[in-house]
Design an enzyme around this catalytic site. Structure first.
Site, PDB file in Angstrom:
ATOM      1  N   LYS A  42      -6.189   5.866  28.471  1.00 55.85           N
ATOM      2  CA  LYS A  42      -4.967   5.070  28.567  1.00 55.85           C
ATOM      3  C   LYS A  42      -4.872   4.062  27.423  1.00 55.85           C
ATOM      4  O   LYS A  42      -3.791   3.840  26.864  1.00 55.85           O
ATOM      5  CB  LYS A  42      -4.926   4.349  29.912  1.00 55.85           C
ATOM      6  CG  LYS A  42      -4.754   5.286  31.110  1.00 55.85           C
ATOM      7  CD  LYS A  42      -4.854   4.529  32.416  1.00 55.85           C
ATOM      8  CE  LYS A  42      -4.677   5.465  33.596  1.00 55.85           C
ATOM      9  NZ  LYS A  42      -4.811   4.764  34.897  1.00 55.85           N
ATOM     10  N   SER A  64      -2.562   4.565  40.221  1.00 56.46           N
ATOM     11  CA  SER A  64      -2.763   3.614  39.117  1.00 56.46           C
ATOM     12  C   SER A  64      -1.463   3.067  38.534  1.00 56.46           C
ATOM     13  O   SER A  64      -1.502   2.159  37.712  1.00 56.46           O
ATOM     14  CB  SER A  64      -3.585   4.256  37.999  1.00 56.46           C
ATOM     15  OG  SER A  64      -2.894   5.316  37.384  1.00 56.46           O
TER      16      SER A  64
END
Length: 346
Positions: A261, A218
């Site tokens: 996140k 990611s």
């Protein structure tokens, strides 16, 4: 005979489970609690239970949301509640002892009292840097304890075209670095990078906090942007956090941990995030209060990310220029109409 038995196992970190055993499991991922969720659980369940266990009344020890959040983030950074509960219990035992010695009245728990009982803060959360810089990108990572900012640094130096990577990375993240470098080479002309730069310079990519293992795809968007920035000598906007996997063709692919996140960026003071278009559906998991105060841009290709976050050449370190404003002509191209304010997104 265990042929009809069902075994249920739990783990904070999936990668700690041996590969042979993990391949035989059906994995169900459950996100860890956020700080806000831990505070709410404390009010509803944890505090009443611990007060009773320590022989205290509600008026003996009084907490606030602020101090409970401080304990959670500063002393017990974890996916669950075990350490958080242990630290709150330590405060209660201290109060119970004083009460047994005859001390009356309520204790109003504040940060000073927490540090007196629990010692110095064990974990610190630094505010994100927001001034443009060449070769430095703010990425987002998901860990077993929630989301976190991940600074990625790239440095160019005279050499023979080597790619150096440091920071205790797993195999998947190292492959992301290789893919990012190849993508930037394929876009050298568009980025204004001379071909000889790849032969006459070494590129060093570093992931700080070297003692912490890092893996997963990611960070591909952030890594690619760092490489493009350092080779084209164009600064990166640091007021934007980003996450996403990148293919060799420059496609931005879906990632996990959107809620964690996003909360990590929000706590660090960042209010703009670039993430894959296919993750737009995951915003429903983000608390409404956070969505209302942040702007999200959903990218499908790495070219879009570069257009949004890579500033024109000639703007050097922010130490020379000061923070850029949206009214600055150099910043305006990085704020296209495609950016979506979640307050109107629903």
């Amino acid at each position: 005979d265990l042929s009809a038995a069902l075994f249920i196992c739990t783990a904070n970190n999936l990668y700690d489970i041996p590969v042979a055993l993990r391949d035989r499991m059906e994995v169900i991922r459950i996100a860890g609690y956020t700080i806000e969720e831990k505070v709410e659980i404390a009010w509803r369940y944890l505090l009443p239970k611990l007060l009773e266990e320590n022989g205290l009344l509600e008026q003996d020890l009084q907490f606030t949301d602020e101090v409970l959040g401080y304990i959670s983030s500063g002393y017990s950074r974890e996916a669950g509640l075990r350490g958080f509960s242990r630290n709150v219990s330590s405060l209660m035992r201290k109060r119970a002892r004083k009460k047994a010695e005859g001390e009356e009245g309520a204790w109003l728990v504040d940060i000073k009292m927490i540090e007196d009982v629990l010692g110095p803060q064990r974990f610190t959360s630094e505010a994100a840097e927001k001034e443009p810089e060449i070769g430095a990108v703010t990425g987002l990572a998901w860990t077993s304890t929630g989301g976190d900012l991940m600074l990625i640094e790239a440095l160019r130096m005279p050499g023979s075209g080597r790619l150096i990577v440091t920071g205790q990375l797993g195999d998947v993240m190292r492959e992301s670095v290789d893919a990012a470098y190849s993508y930037v080479r394929s876009r050298a002309h568009q980025l204004g990078i001379e071909n000889k730069s790849f032969k006459e310079h070494d590129v060093h990519i570093h992931f700080p906090a070297g003692a912490i293992p890092k893996d997963g795809p990611s960070a591909g968007v952030a890594i690619t942007l760092a490489v493009a920035s350092v080779l084209s000598e164009r600064p990166v906007r640091r007021d934007i956090a980003m996450t996403g996997e990148v293919t060799l063709r420059g496609r931005v692919l879906e990632i996990g941990g959107v809620k964690e996140k996003t909360l990590a960026a929000y706590r660090a003071g960042l209010r703009q995030i670039i993430m894959p278009k296919s993750n737009e559906k995951d915003l429903r998991d983000v608390p409404a209060e956070v969505r209302a105060n942040m702007a999200f841009t959903f990218a499908q290709t790495m070219d879009e990310v570069i257009f949004l976050a890579l500033l024109p050449a000639g703007l050097s370190h922010a130490a020379d220029f000061g923070p850029l404003q949206e009214s600055d002509p150099a910043v305006r191209p990085a704020l296209p109409e495609r950016e979506i304010a979640i307050g109107t997104h629903g």
